[in-house]
Design a protein around this motif. Structure first.
Motif, PDB file in Angstrom:
ATOM      1  N   UNK A  82       0.852  -1.137  -0.071  1.00  0.00           N
ATOM      2  CA  UNK A  82      -0.025   0.068   0.071  1.00  0.00           C
ATOM      3  C   UNK A  82       0.850   1.183   0.008  1.00  0.00           C
ATOM      4  N   UNK A  83       0.407   2.323  -0.590  1.00  0.00           N
ATOM      5  CA  UNK A  83       0.946   3.491  -0.490  1.00  0.00           C
ATOM      6  C   UNK A  83       0.276   4.225   0.436  1.00  0.00           C
ATOM      7  N   UNK A  84       1.251   5.301   1.003  1.00  0.00           N
ATOM      8  CA  UNK A  84       0.696   6.140   2.110  1.00  0.00           C
ATOM      9  C   UNK A  84       1.071   7.432   2.195  1.00  0.00           C
ATOM     10  N   UNK A  85       0.675   8.308   2.801  1.00  0.00           N
ATOM     11  CA  UNK A  85       1.239   9.752   2.944  1.00  0.00           C
ATOM     12  C   UNK A  85       0.958  10.252   4.212  1.00  0.00           C
ATOM     13  N   UNK A 170       8.544  15.402   4.578  1.00  0.00           N
ATOM     14  CA  UNK A 170       9.069  15.418   5.927  1.00  0.00           C
ATOM     15  C   UNK A 170       9.145  14.201   6.515  1.00  0.00           C
ATOM     16  N   UNK A 171       8.240  13.112   6.001  1.00  0.00           N
ATOM     17  CA  UNK A 171       8.148  11.636   6.558  1.00  0.00           C
ATOM     18  C   UNK A 171       8.438  10.834   5.314  1.00  0.00           C
ATOM     19  N   UNK A 172       9.517  10.655   4.520  1.00  0.00           N
ATOM     20  CA  UNK A 172       9.574   9.927   3.575  1.00  0.00           C
ATOM     21  C   UNK A 172       9.261   8.498   3.594  1.00  0.00           C
ATOM     22  N   UNK A 173       9.171   8.084   4.900  1.00  0.00           N
ATOM     23  CA  UNK A 173       8.526   6.531   4.984  1.00  0.00           C
ATOM     24  C   UNK A 173       7.796   6.526   6.055  1.00  0.00           C
ATOM     25  N   UNK A 174       6.807   5.362   6.157  1.00  0.00           N
ATOM     26  CA  UNK A 174       6.214   5.138   7.167  1.00  0.00           C
ATOM     27  C   UNK A 174       6.888   5.188   8.679  1.00  0.00           C
ATOM     28  N   UNK A 175       8.227   4.827   8.676  1.00  0.00           N
ATOM     29  CA  UNK A 175       8.905   4.567   9.715  1.00  0.00           C
ATOM     30  C   UNK A 175       9.334   5.932  10.386  1.00  0.00           C
ATOM     31  N   UNK A 176       9.529   6.964   9.603  1.00  0.00           N
ATOM     32  CA  UNK A 176       9.932   8.345   9.985  1.00  0.00           C
ATOM     33  C   UNK A 176       8.424   8.898  10.544  1.00  0.00           C
ATOM     34  N   UNK A 177       7.333   8.848   9.974  1.00  0.00           N
ATOM     35  CA  UNK A 177       6.095   9.225  10.251  1.00  0.00           C
ATOM     36  C   UNK A 177       5.595   8.582  11.547  1.00  0.00           C
ATOM     37  N   UNK A 178       5.701   7.351  11.679  1.00  0.00           N
ATOM     38  CA  UNK A 178       5.304   6.659  12.795  1.00  0.00           C
ATOM     39  C   UNK A 178       6.395   7.192  14.072  1.00  0.00           C
TER      40      UNK A 178
END
Length: 186
Positions: A82-85, A170-178
């Motif tokens: 899945x793609x996310x943002x 700002x959050x290039x992957x889900x890891x930085x976002x989470x």
């Protein structure tokens, strides 16, 4: 709009030049809406900026929340991504595009499409809890709407929007976002 307008590409990369072959009714309606907006803008001679958004997540809408609520699931469909943002990236990119009067159709997704179960596993590890068990897609009990999200599989490129605005997420992957969601919750 939504990256759902592309439909199923068997996990291959797609960009804004890909043919739209939506699978579900919601995505088909988005193609109709995009075309209506294009006609409206052309008729009036005004620029139009269409953002095709990936799955939105952020504070209050993340794997952490689902784990806390007891609704997190690790449904495994081999090869499915899945793609996310992150919502903050949506805001930042949209504001910058408006400021620069950017016109065209652009994908807005992070840099790393990933299997949905990976986010739940990552969030559970951050929380120090055991993730829910993996459930094969074929055995998963889901609503038709939830099941429909698994009907298309693609990796959506964000290169065009990032190049057009000469920026980075700002959050290039889900890891930085989470990680940010987790650190801000304290």
């Amino acid at each position: 709009s939504t990256v759902g307008v592309y439909g199923d590409f068997g996990g291959a990369w797609v960009d804004e030049d890909a043919t739209t072959l939506p699978v579900n009714f919601r995505s088909k309606q988005r193609v109709v809406a995009e075309n209506a907006w294009r006609a409206y803008a052309k008729e009036r001679g005004v620029p139009l900026f269409i953002e095709r958004l990936a799955g939105i997540y952020g504070p209050g809408r993340s794997a952490f929340d689902k784990l806390r609520e007891g609704t997190a699931r690790r449904i495994v469909k081999p090869g499915q991504v899945f793609n996310r943002i992150h919502v903050a990236d949506i805001g930042a990119i949209t504001a910058r595009a408006a400021h620069e009067k950017l016109a065209g159709t652009f994908n807005l997704a992070d840099n790393e499409p990933a299997p949905p179960q990976d986010l739940v596993t990552y969030a559970a590890k951050k929380m120090g809890v055991t993730p829910p068990p993996e459930v094969p897609f074929a055995d998963a009990h889901m609503t038709e709407m939830a099941r429909s999200f698994y009907s298309d599989n693609k990796r959506v490129s964000n290169k065009r929007i990032l190049a057009a605005l000469d920026t980075k997420l700002l959050f290039p992957t889900y890891r930085e976002g989470l990680d940010r969601i987790w650190s801000d919750k304290a």
